[in-house]
Design an enzyme around this catalytic site. Structure first.
Site, PDB file in Angstrom:
ATOM      1  N   CYS A 254      10.263  -0.484   0.941  1.00 54.05           N
ATOM      2  CA  CYS A 254       8.983  -0.009   1.915  1.00 54.05           C
ATOM      3  C   CYS A 254       8.307  -1.421   2.182  1.00 54.05           C
ATOM      4  CB  CYS A 254       7.977   1.084   1.234  1.00 54.05           C
ATOM      5  SG  CYS A 254       7.734   0.607  -0.352  1.00 54.05           S
TER       6      CYS A 254
ATOM      7  N   GLU B 279       2.869   7.839  -0.123  1.00 53.99           N
ATOM      8  CA  GLU B 279       3.301   6.589  -0.003  1.00 53.99           C
ATOM      9  C   GLU B 279       4.355   6.385   1.216  1.00 53.99           C
ATOM     10  OE1 GLU B 279       1.793   4.191  -1.498  1.00 53.99           O
ATOM     11  OE2 GLU B 279       0.621   5.221  -3.261  1.00 53.99           O
TER      12      GLU B 279
END
Ligand code: NAD
Length: 483
Positions: free
Chosen positions: A285, A251
């Protein structure tokens, strides 16, 4: 035991957890509180020997844990979730001290951490009969991978760490958590808090410096790495894990575009857009990192954002009404200062903000929220992931062209479309190259929905049923009936 059955916890001392025991190490680390630059308490500095012992304990524990019925493992997760929730206030203070985020947001993150245990516990993966006739039955089932490691970044140490622990344990794996060297405190305590509910060795935590990650990714006794962090480190993890064919879930970074259409109400969307760019001081993110605003509403949306951003309070996360805490650590602060210098030296137009400054006490990694007005598409602030409370606004006029610009990135984590026109929203959303696409919102995540990135934003998914399956090997059983 406290009256609610949850053991009391000492929040002043911090330990590794290896094979069910709290352990110190000979040498320790003293990460800084990014608001005050004072040292937080010592935490372990783990070595190769600590890793070897944890891996051996995990291997032994996992052989028994995989045999514990799924429903029992799910019940244990719920109890851990309850224990985390019972300690929410103290854990949230740790997050504010280690990461700097305002206490109200640290509490929201802690609640999300408890929620990860409760919600992920509800998943089941039934065996799937894929073919059946009188002579032959074919079944697909999902089995644990073995010993896993969860490598966690500093921006959401709890939400991301618990988002690995819960599915790993539910599916019958053992897991070792490796927190960021900047934010080890909440992880060390959550794993400690979980111990009374688990057999020793099933869930462990090792704190350490930059050398610890590679020791784990190289280790022959580890079967899976679930990594959340930067794209550059993710590539290093994959290279290292390939030597022993570890399963990897990555990720990674993002550079999320938001496409704002001509029909929006600037006063209504301006504050929302700015919020999704600046939450957690932009260190998300899936923060909005490039804002493409239709030229007909560009000036009005930009003004609404500037007016709103100028009301936001920057400061120590323990102060009242602070919306933006500091940049979370020294190296990131240096990167952000360097980006601000680039913005100054390339003479980009600053709509508001633009300074990196210590607070009144002369300490702390503080940056004022900053909007860059219509910079060139190839400027660093547009092309790179800033991971800071700084974002660019860009003009668009042609729908096909703005979709092309939004997709013109190595990243593909998140993207959003802002419009009241449902047909246009769906048309644009379906063409965006990102793992997560929102309409009239951004960054709204849930442990029940698959989360992952396209392109250089990652490999595989976490959360949702797809994420839970990522902690499993797929097994097909072909059963031929006896004549
Ligand atoms: P980072 O890559 O520097 O570090 C992440 C973790 O990896 C830390 O625990 C670190 O100690 C460890 N690590 C460092 N070098 C390693 C190595 N060689 N081998 C193994 N582990 C190693 O990332 P960061 O600065 O902590 O986090 C910020 C980045 O994370 C941003 O790019 C952000 O977009 C990304 N991120 C992605 C997601 C997502 O879900 N896609 C979520 C949060 C953050």
């Amino acid at each position: 035991m406290a009256s609610n059955g949850i053991p009391p916890v000492d929040f002043s001392k911090f330990f590794n957890v290896i094979d069910g025991k709290l352990e110190s190490t000979e040498k320790t680390l003293r990460p800084l509180n990014p608001s005050t630059l004072e040292e937080n308490p010592p935490v372990p500095l783990s070595t190769q020997q600590d890793v070897d012992r944890a891996v051996a304990a995990a291997k032994k524990a996992q052989e028994a844990w995989r045999e514990v019925p799924w429903a029992e493992r799910a019940d244990i997760l719920r109890k851990i979730g309850d224990a985390v929730a019972a300690n929410l206030d103290e854990l949230a203070k740790l997050v504010t001290k280690e990461n700097g985020k305002p206490l109200m947001f640290a509490k929201i993150e802690m609640a999300a951490g408890a929620d990860n245990f409760h919600k992920i516990a509800n998943f089941t993966i039934p065996e799937n009969v894929v073919d059946a006739d009188p002579e032959h039955t074919v079944i697909t089932r999902y089995t644990p991978i073995g010993v896993a490691v969860g490598i966690v970044p500093w921006n959401f140490p709890v939400a991301l760490g618990t988002g690995k622990i819960a599915p790993a344990l539910l599916t019958g794996n053992a897991i070792i958590i490796k927190p960021s060297p900047f934010t080890p405190y909440s992880a060390l305590k959550i794993v400690e808090i979980a111990q009374p509910f688990l057999p020793p060795g099933v869930l462990q935590v090792l704190s350490g410096d930059d050398s610890l990650g590679p020791i784990l990714t190289e280790h022959e006794g580890i079967d899976k790495i679930s990594f959340t962090g930067s794209t550059a480190t993710g590539k290093a993890v994959m290279r290292s894990a390939s030597k022993t064919l570890k399963r990897v879930t990555l990720e990674l970074g993002g550079n999320d575009p938001a496409i704002v259409c001509p029909d929006v109400d600037p006063a209504e969307v301006g504050p929302k857009l700015a919020t999704f760019a600046l939450l957690n001081s932009g260190q998300i993110c899936v923060a909005i990192k490039r804002m493409y605003i239709h030229e007909s509403v560009y000036d009005a949306v930009l003004k609404a954002m500037v007016d709103y951003v100028n009301t936001l309070k920057v400061g120590d996360g323990f102060e009242e009404n602070v919306f933006l805490g500091p940049i979370a650590n020294g190296p990131q602060f240096e990167r952000v200062k360097n980006l601000l210098e680039d913005i100054q030296s390339t003479k980009l137009k600053i709509a508001t903000g633009g300074t990196a400054a210590h607070n009144g006490s002369g300490k702390g990694y503080f940056v004022t929220p900053t909007i860059i007005d219509n910079p060139p598409e190839d400027s660093r602030i547009v092309a790179d992931e800033p991971f800071a409370p700084i974002f660019p606004t860009l003009k668009w006029s042609d729908e096909a062209d703005v979709i092309r610009r939004a997709n013109d990135s190595i990243y593909g984590l998140g993207a959003s479309v802002w419009t009241n026109d449902t047909t246009q929203a769906k048309r644009i959303a379906s063409k965006l190259q990102a793992g997560n696409v929102w309409i009239n919102e951004h960054a709204n995540l849930s442990p029940t929905s698959a989360f992952g990135g396209h392109k250089h934003s990652g490999i595989g998914t976490e959360w949702g049923i797809e994420g839970v399956k990522g902690w499993c090997n797929t097994q097909t059983i072909y059963h031929k009936a006896r004549p």
